[in-house]
Each structure stands twice: as structure tokens, then as C-alpha cells.
Design a protein around this motif. Structure first.
Motif, PDB file in Angstrom:
ATOM      1  N   ALA A  86      -3.498  17.781  15.552  1.00  0.00           N
ATOM      2  CA  ALA A  86      -3.916  19.052  14.959  1.00  0.00           C
ATOM      3  C   ALA A  86      -3.202  19.316  13.642  1.00  0.00           C
ATOM      4  N   ALA A  87      -2.056  18.700  13.448  1.00  0.00           N
ATOM      5  CA  ALA A  87      -1.258  18.863  12.229  1.00  0.00           C
ATOM      6  C   ALA A  87      -0.595  17.533  11.929  1.00  0.00           C
ATOM      7  N   THR A  88       0.093  17.462  10.812  1.00  0.00           N
ATOM      8  CA  THR A  88       0.789  16.223  10.429  1.00  0.00           C
ATOM      9  C   THR A  88       2.288  16.435  10.513  1.00  0.00           C
ATOM     10  N   ALA A  89       2.965  15.534  11.219  1.00  0.00           N
ATOM     11  CA  ALA A  89       4.419  15.618  11.349  1.00  0.00           C
ATOM     12  C   ALA A  89       5.075  15.677   9.973  1.00  0.00           C
ATOM     13  N   PRO A  90       6.093  16.518   9.793  1.00  0.00           N
ATOM     14  CA  PRO A  90       6.753  16.625   8.489  1.00  0.00           C
ATOM     15  C   PRO A  90       7.245  15.286   7.940  1.00  0.00           C
ATOM     16  N   SER A 149      13.501  16.150  11.180  1.00  0.00           N
ATOM     17  CA  SER A 149      12.841  16.982  12.176  1.00  0.00           C
ATOM     18  C   SER A 149      11.948  16.150  13.092  1.00  0.00           C
ATOM     19  N   ALA A 150      12.076  16.386  14.393  1.00  0.00           N
ATOM     20  CA  ALA A 150      11.247  15.678  15.377  1.00  0.00           C
ATOM     21  C   ALA A 150       9.911  16.374  15.595  1.00  0.00           C
ATOM     22  N   SER A 151       9.609  17.374  14.814  1.00  0.00           N
ATOM     23  CA  SER A 151       8.328  18.065  14.941  1.00  0.00           C
ATOM     24  C   SER A 151       7.185  17.071  14.772  1.00  0.00           C
ATOM     25  N   GLY A 152       6.221  17.127  15.683  1.00  0.00           N
ATOM     26  CA  GLY A 152       5.090  16.212  15.631  1.00  0.00           C
ATOM     27  C   GLY A 152       5.298  14.914  16.376  1.00  0.00           C
ATOM     28  N   MET A 153       6.472  14.708  16.943  1.00  0.00           N
ATOM     29  CA  MET A 153       6.746  13.504  17.739  1.00  0.00           C
ATOM     30  C   MET A 153       6.518  13.823  19.214  1.00  0.00           C
TER      31      MET A 153
END
Length: 387
Positions: free
Chosen positions: A55-59, A147-151
Motif C-alpha cells: 500500500a506504501a513504499t518503505a522509506p 527505519s524498519a517501516s515497511g518491513m
């Protein structure tokens, strides 16, 4: 060398999204599909999520693309990260041997020359193991450095991003892009720790090359000092306990484990057998290991070790000759140390094996420059050339 790429083609989603101008302009990027990219496959290797799209792209991915990299493919992984072979993906270097995992799809794409840089995740060696199996460079970043956002997590307390490339310069460029430069520049590597002997056995070829590397270090202006660490088998047990305990949190809402890949379901069943006492002992031993590494950081630049204690196993092989270890235990035996301590690590082909430097005083910038120079120096040294 690339006899049959059909298994590789079946394990990637080719995207060919053009990047813009920037320091990574012209770099073709492959991203492991447990990392979210808007509109791309985001299955984390699970049949349950086979149709899921980001839905989004990991930073981390967004930063690489903004710097000019072009996204060429989403690549296969062992389901949820629970594996070290990425079954079904061909090893372009050694077709009869496993490609490694769990970031094996990214390594295969780099080894086949289809991309320049692979982005993966590393919880117990999942970037460095496939890099070693395909004679590539691999780098695990420090835990929390990016940042582990999106993992999609395996064990949040251990998960880190990592890179795979054929050339260290590409990894260095990616490191400089994602991480701020340190306030102080480190001088070239001058003091290295290593561990050997009882509790740290390796196969004959690996032992021979590693001994040659230690002997070669003084010629490169580096002092090598043997240090004592807990037995590798015990560290492996501590790592397994932490991974399985944290994985329970990841999959807590999925009560029907039959929806998951078999390896993940087996791991979650094994997690139920871990007692509170075992967790407490493992936590205490991991804390003690981190305190020891903190002390070593005041004396040494990095810890040198083989990336794998054995040569890459053949496809279908379940155990290795060394102590009759299961393949999973064998291939994570040397790499999980960097995950337990949250340290950065870089690995490279040196002679017929792969060696790695785990950062003590050194972080990513120093490892990808001075550390890479040291590994290149070892690879070119006559003692290694003659092994």
C-alpha cells in the motif's frame, strides 16, 4: 554458469521502474518481497499473502529510488524468513548448491547480472548467507540504523536491512545515502579480534583459509588478537529462542497455522515449547554478550570470522558433515552473532570461502570503506591466493 534461469524467473516480479538522477543513477535494484513497495508483490513468501500488494513504499526503498536507483524486481524469500535456502531459486554461481536465504532471490538476481544491488533483510544472516553462497558482497546494517517501516518482521528485536552487490563500491554508495556520515572519520583498520578453537569448529577448507587470513593480517598492517566468546552452539540456541519468541507476536492473530508456509508453522509450534526459564537464561546470556562486545569495542575495530563455517550445502542436503548439524543451524552459526549484538557486518569472497567483519568500534561507513579494503587485501594476499 547460468545454465537454467527458469527457477529464477519464476521467483521475481519484474518491475523496471525508472529512477531519476542522483548518486545511484543507473543502479538496478532488486527488493526482497518482505519489504513493502506500493503496488508491488508483498507476500513475504507466504501463500496466505500471495496476492497482497504494497500500500506504501518503505522509506529505505523510497530513499534508494529518490537517489536514482531503478526498481527492477521484487524477489523471492524463504516464507517469513524461516529458512536459509530460498528453495526453488537457482544459484547462478553453483547450480548444484543452495543459493542461501532468506534473501536468496535478491542474491540470485545480483549473481546473474540482472541487477546491481539487492536490498534484503537480515535477522540471523539472511543477507550475508546468500551473499556467501553466491560469492558476492553482503552487508547487514546495525539494528535500528534505518527505519524498519515497511518491513514484514520476523523478530523485531533482531531484524535489520542489508545489501548484496558484486562490488563493495555499490554497497558503500548505498550506505552513504541511507545513513548520516559519522562525526569523526575513522582511520584504516588496525586492530582486529578473532575467535577460534573449541566451540568454534569449521570445516577443513574454511579453517585453512581462515588461518591463512589471520596469518596475512600483519602484512596488511593489522594486529590480530584472539579473544574468547561463548560457545557458538549456545549463542545459536539463544538466537533461536529470541527469534521464536518474537515471531509469536508477529503471527499472534493468525490462529490457523495451516494458512502459513510449513517452515513457519513448524517454527511457531516449536515456540510453544520454550519455557519462561529458557527465555530468562537466553536473555541473560544475550545481555552478557552485548556487554562483552561493548568492552571489545574499546579495544578493536572489528571481529573477523568466516561468514559460514562450511561450504554452501548441496540442494536437498538436510545436514552438513560438521558435527552433523542441520543446514539451518550450520549456516546461521557464524552470522547470528551480529544480530544478537545489533552490530553492522560486511562479508566478501576471500579465496574459496567468504569472510566477514562484524563491527566493534567500526560502523557501516568504516566497514564499507576501510573494512572492504581489508577484505580486498586479504583476497589478494599470496597466502590466500595459494589456498
Amino acid at each position: 554458469m547460468l545454465r537454467n534461469l527458469a527457477p529464477l524467473d519464476g521467483c521475481v516480479e519484474r518491475l523496471h521502474r525508472a529512477g531519476g538522477s542522483g548518486p545511484l543513477h543507473g543502479i538496478r535494484l532488486a527488493v526482497k518481497d518482505n519489504i513493502e513497495v506500493a503496488g508491488a508483490l508483498f507476500s513475504a513468501g507466504h501463500p496466505l499473502f500471495r496476492d497482497r500488494r504494497g500500500a506504501a513504499t518503505a522509506p529505505a526503498v523510497a530513499a534508494l529510488l529518490a537517489a536514482g536507483a531503478s526498481l527492477s524486481a521484487m524477489t523471492a524469500t524463504d516464507a517469513g524468513g524461516f529458512g536459509v535456502t530460498t528453495a526453488g531459486v537457482l544459484n547462478p554461481r553453483y547450480p548444484e548448491r543452495v543459493v542461501g536465504g532468506s534473501s536468496g532471490g535478491s542474491a540470485a538476481m545480483v549473481a546473474a547480472g540482472r541487477v546491481d544491488l539487492g536490498l534484503g533483510t537480515d535477522t540471523g544472516g539472511s543477507v550475508r548467507i546468500p551473499a556467501a553462497c553466491t560469492r558476492l558482497w553482503g552487508m547487514k546494517l546495525r539494528h535500528g540504523a534505518v527505519s524498519a517501516s515497511g518491513m514484514w518482521p520476523m523478530a523485531a528485536g533482531l531484524d535489520s536491512f542489508g545489501f548484496i552487490a558484486a562490488k563493495p563500491e555499490i554497497i558503500s554508495r548505498a550506505v552513504c545515502l541511507l545513513l548520516p556520515a559519522p562525526a569523526l572519520r575513522r582511520v584504516p583498520t588496525r586492530r582486529i579480534a578473532y575467535v577460534d578453537g573449541a566451540g568454534w569448529r569449521r570445516d577443513r577448507v574454511t579453517s585453512h583459509v581462515f588461518a591463512a587470513a589471520i596469518a596475512a593480517l600483519p602484512d596488511l598492517g593489522v594486529e590480530a588478537v584472539r579473544v574468547a566468546l561463548p560457545e557458538r552452539a549456545r549463542l545459536g540456541e539463544c538466537h533461536a529462542i529470541q527469534v521464536l519468541t518474537e515471531a509469536q507476536d508477529v503471527y499472534r492473530e493468525i490462529t490457523d497455522h495451516d494458512q502459513l508456509a510449513p517452515a513457519t508453522a513448524r517454527a511457531l509450534r516449536a515456540a510453544l515449547q520454550i519455557t519462561d526459564a529458557q527465555r530468562q537464561v537466553a536473555t541473560a546470556q544475550i545481555d552478557a554478550l552485548n556487554a562483552q562486545f561493548e568492552a571489545l569495542s574499546g579495544e578493536f575495530d572489528a571481529l573477523l570470522s568466516p561468514t559460514l563455517p562450511v561450504l554452501p550445502p548441496k540442494i536437498g542436503q538436510r545436514r552438513v558433515r560438521l558435527d552433523n548439524l542441520p543446514v539451518l543451524s550450520a549456516l546461521t552459526a557464524e552470522t547470528c552473532l551480529a544480530n544478537l549484538t545489533g552490530r553492522a557486518a560486511i562479508c566478501a569472497p576471500v579465496g574459496p570461502v567468504s569472510l566477514q567483519l562484524t563491527g566493534l568500534a567500526m560502523s557501516e561507513h568504516a566497514l564499507s570503506s576501510h573494512g572492504a579494503d581489508l577484505l580486498c587485501g586479504l583476497a589478494a594476499h599470496p597466502l590466500i591466493q595459494n589456498t
